[in-house]
Design an enzyme around this catalytic site. Structure first.
Site, PDB file in Angstrom:
ATOM      1  N   CYS A 138       0.833  -1.205   0.000  1.00  0.00           N
ATOM      2  CA  CYS A 138       0.000   0.000   0.000  1.00  0.00           C
ATOM      3  C   CYS A 138       0.868   1.255   0.000  1.00  0.00           C
ATOM      4  O   CYS A 138       1.353   1.681   1.049  1.00  0.00           O
ATOM      5  CB  CYS A 138      -0.938   0.000   1.213  1.00  0.00           C
ATOM      6  SG  CYS A 138      -2.031   1.436   1.226  1.00  0.00           S
ATOM      7  N   CYS A 141      -0.611   4.164   2.028  1.00  0.00           N
ATOM      8  CA  CYS A 141      -0.455   4.037   3.481  1.00  0.00           C
ATOM      9  C   CYS A 141       0.993   4.265   3.901  1.00  0.00           C
ATOM     10  O   CYS A 141       1.254   4.903   4.924  1.00  0.00           O
ATOM     11  CB  CYS A 141      -0.834   2.632   3.963  1.00  0.00           C
ATOM     12  SG  CYS A 141      -2.245   1.901   3.171  1.00  0.00           S
ATOM     13  N   ASP A 142       1.927   3.705   3.170  1.00  0.00           N
ATOM     14  CA  ASP A 142       3.299   3.599   3.685  1.00  0.00           C
ATOM     15  C   ASP A 142       4.327   4.449   2.942  1.00  0.00           C
ATOM     16  O   ASP A 142       5.483   4.513   3.375  1.00  0.00           O
ATOM     17  CB  ASP A 142       3.746   2.122   3.645  1.00  0.00           C
ATOM     18  CG  ASP A 142       2.880   1.262   4.549  1.00  0.00           C
ATOM     19  OD1 ASP A 142       2.344   1.805   5.532  1.00  0.00           O
ATOM     20  OD2 ASP A 142       2.729   0.068   4.274  1.00  0.00           O
TER      21      ASP A 142
END
Ligand code: NAP
Length: 312
Positions: A138, A141-142
């Site tokens: 992701c 997200c990261d």
């Protein structure tokens, strides 16, 4: 064979969609029973810090966030069981059936929030040990954890190209590793990649091993035609080789797209009036914890409305 008393509302799935639906349904006196599946908490269990879920300005660990959601749902009376539904029969909309092996559960209404799974490389080397330690599926997200670092993304579709472009906001260099010599992505998405100086495409290569002591430090690459091996030093590896929705138990029961994602009418309605859907099991576009939670809320409100209509 064990049969259980008929439930008002069953929720399948325990990610942000399922647990948000559980909070709303419980507070509306629907007394929901949540089947948590075999990965309680869903995809967030595979991340470490979640920095983009509103309300946590210093971020929150994915498993902690999911535990809080579960406890919040339970506080309002939701019951959760750590079991995975193995079969469904929705042929009678007033008597929806779910089995856990040979245990039969019936319900007046159901919310399907079984989610999707990122496809991983499945290298057979115990790659799970790198989850959240440089190996992730992701970018949204990261990505921000890799400021001024060198990262790579695997895949040649729209997701890989879009995420490669996104990652250049943070990373100093982004390698896009693709197993063929042409991208599958749409032409405009390809152009974005080709025009970005920070992205270098590595053609005809497969990632065949993850390496590093306590976190990812490099990957082994194998040339698709010759089998020649090389090593690429990177701080992060993002996988964007597609997702698989968890819909196999709904085959023949609920309308699905060719891709296996559930078809949805409006925001949460399925092909059966008493069955609602929320989260990544039908959303192949946004796929965020917060959008899944929002859809979980909507599914519970729509279900409540449906049940009120039945009773009046
Ligand atoms: P996708 O289109 O199925 O592409 C997956 C890519 O991963 C392909 O390039 C494939 O290689 C590669 N791949 C698959 N398995 C692999 C493996 N084991 N090892 C290495 N590479 C592997 O998936 P997606 O990119 O996630 O897109 C899914 C859908 O969402 C598509 O319809 C896409 O158009 C859409 N989408 C749209 C947007 C947008 O419009 N903004 C953004 C994201 C996604 P091959 O090419 O060799 O098969």
């Amino acid at each position: 064979m064990t049969d259980h008393p008929k439930e008002k509302c069953i929720i399948l799935g325990s990610g942000p969609a399922g647990l948000t639906a559980a909070i709303y349904a419980a507070r509306a006196d629907m007394n929901p029973l949540v089947f948590e599946g075999d990965a309680p908490g869903g995809q967030l269990l595979q991340t470490t810090d979640v920095e983009n879920f509103p309300g946590f300005r210093d971020g929150i660990l994915g498993p902690t966030l999911m535990n809080e959601m579960r406890e919040q749902a339970k506080k309002f009376g939701a019951r959760t069981i750590y079991k995975k539904v193995t079969k469904t029969d929705f042929s009678d909309p007033d008597n929806l059936k779910c089995w856990v092996d040979d245990e039969l559960f019936t319900a007046e209404s159901i919310i399907v929030a079984t989610g999707a799974q990122a496809r991983w490389l499945n290298l057979g080397q115990g790659e799970e040990k790198y989850w959240g330690k440089g190996y992730t599926a992701c970018a949204t997200c990261d990505g921000a954890f890799f400021r001024d670092r060198e990262v790579a993304i695997v895949g040649g579709g729209d997701s890989a190209c879009e995420e490669a472009s996104f990652l250049t906001k943070f990373a100093s260099k982004v390698y896009l590793i693709h197993r063929r010599n042409e991208l599958r992505a749409s032409k405009p998405m390809q152009k974005r990649v080709f025009d970005n100086d920070k992205i270098e495409i590595i053609w005809n290569q497969n990632v065949t091993e993850l390496r590093g002591e306590n976190k990812l430090e490099s990957v082994e690459l194998t040339e698709s035609d010759t089998g020649e091996k090389s090593e690429l030093k990177i701080d992060g590896l993002f996988v964007a080789i597609g997702h698989t929705p968890n819909t196999s138990i709904f085959e023949g029961q609920l309308a699905m797209k060719d891709s296996g994602y559930l078809k949805v009418e409006g925001n949460t309605k399925t092909s059966i009036p008493s069955v609602f859907v929320a989260g990544d099991v039908s959303d192949d576009h946004y796929r965020q914890a917060i959008t899944a939670a929002g859809l979980g809320c909507m599914a519970a409100l729509d279900l409540e409305h449906y049940m009120a209509g039945k009773e009046s």
